[in-house]
Motif scaffolding. Sequence first.
Motif, short mmCIF file in Angstrom:
data_model
loop_
_atom_site.label_atom_id
_atom_site.label_comp_id
_atom_site.label_asym_id
_atom_site.label_seq_id
_atom_site.Cartn_x
_atom_site.Cartn_y
_atom_site.Cartn_z
N LEU A 78 -17.62 7.72 -12.98
CA LEU A 78 -16.49 8.64 -13.10
C LEU A 78 -15.62 8.27 -14.30
CD1 LEU A 78 -14.79 10.95 -11.99
CD2 LEU A 78 -13.79 9.35 -10.36
N ALA A 79 -15.39 6.97 -14.51
CA ALA A 79 -14.63 6.53 -15.67
C ALA A 79 -15.36 6.88 -16.97
CB ALA A 79 -14.38 5.03 -15.59
N ALA A 80 -16.70 6.79 -16.95
CA ALA A 80 -17.47 7.18 -18.14
C ALA A 80 -17.22 8.64 -18.48
CB ALA A 80 -18.96 6.92 -17.90
N ALA A 81 -17.17 9.50 -17.45
CA ALA A 81 -16.88 10.92 -17.68
C ALA A 81 -15.50 11.08 -18.31
CB ALA A 81 -16.97 11.68 -16.37
N ARG A 82 -14.54 10.30 -17.82
CA ARG A 82 -13.18 10.39 -18.36
C ARG A 82 -13.15 9.96 -19.83
NH1 ARG A 82 -7.73 9.64 -16.59
NH2 ARG A 82 -6.53 10.52 -18.30
#
Length: 413
Positions: A78-82
């Motif tokens: 999810l952080a990678a998406a951000r």
Amino acid sequence: MPPTRCLIAACLLSGSQPAAEAAPPPSDPVIGWARVEFDASGITRAEAGGLADIEAGRALTVDDPVRIASVSKLVIALAAARLVEEGAIDLRDDVSRHLGWRLRNPHFPDDAITLRTLLDHRAGIRDDAGYALPLDVDLEQWMAQPGAWDSDHPPGYFTYANLNFPVIAAVFEGATGERFDRLMARTVFEPIGLDACFNWTTCSENARERAVVLYDSDGAAIRDTQRFIAEDCPAIPASDGSCDHESYVLARNGAAFSPQGGLRISARDLARIGMLFLTRGAGTDFAFMNRHFRELALIPMLYSRRRAPITENGESEDGFYCRYNHGVHTLNRDGGACDDALFEGDAVYSGHAGSAYGVRSGLWISHEAGRGVAYFATGLPDELQPGASAFSAVEERLARGGGIETYAPESDD
């Protein structure tokens, strides 16, 4: 069973059914457990049993944070998406540009390592070198060990390896100039309003006081006692036993805050992450749930449909892994050599499982049915009673709602 197990796009997740009427096979008793079912509108069922802390005699609740093991990889995805949305990283880029040094499988030096292949466990990285790096260890030197790489298969071959995620954490640090645990708080926990953290570094005092102690199957505390939280190093100590964060250099270690499994989070907050994915952010004020995230979230499902099952190009761990892309473990349900039927029925589930320090955990979401479940149990042995699938009986019970037996060893004090 695989060791620590291990989402970016749970919002693509498909189909599920209500809890099965027939109970799963008898399972091992646990010290504590929590389980939360949810749909797009909120939590539909929350339950817990057993103890969070044997010494204190404290009952476990769905609001008590636990080291959730490899479900942590969900949150990192999810952080990678951000970070993609922020323009800090691109899934297709050679990660060497962010690390500041050249990362290559020495057996296939012409193939670039990308964030996508790291999230997919298809970069050729292996765990034989270990993945718990002390504070003062340099990741570039660590990755020079023979045990860090697959010598037989070029990139693209799936083998689940925890060491991918310290590398990902280092890539995050190199791309942003932020320490991994603080970056996770900024990009994920704070926007969603979660009192969660990696290795207790950014959690509140209230979360620390509610910590779920991790026990082995004999009831001996392994970690996360109140004494451990107050006195032990919040990262992996340096080689000389010291815990000076000045020795931690951004993008040169990545492992100190246990990105592969060190997330502390409650079952209720884990379910909130599941609801965020389940609804694709619709009707929320989460700033990062924009068009870029939604486009990125479509990639794993597209790849899952196009790629051959892992049983044809990878190590499936005796049918446990059948489809895995961009941090998402998709339960295949297509028969053949796969044996990943954690849930009954014909529905497809996606999400993540975890296993470490006597904990079994999971977050699974059904987009078609519009529901999901988050769970964990503590005090389990390494070898568990088998289930009807490649998952253990206790995991099948936690996933389906089959009832959990608890036990309470006496405190040593």
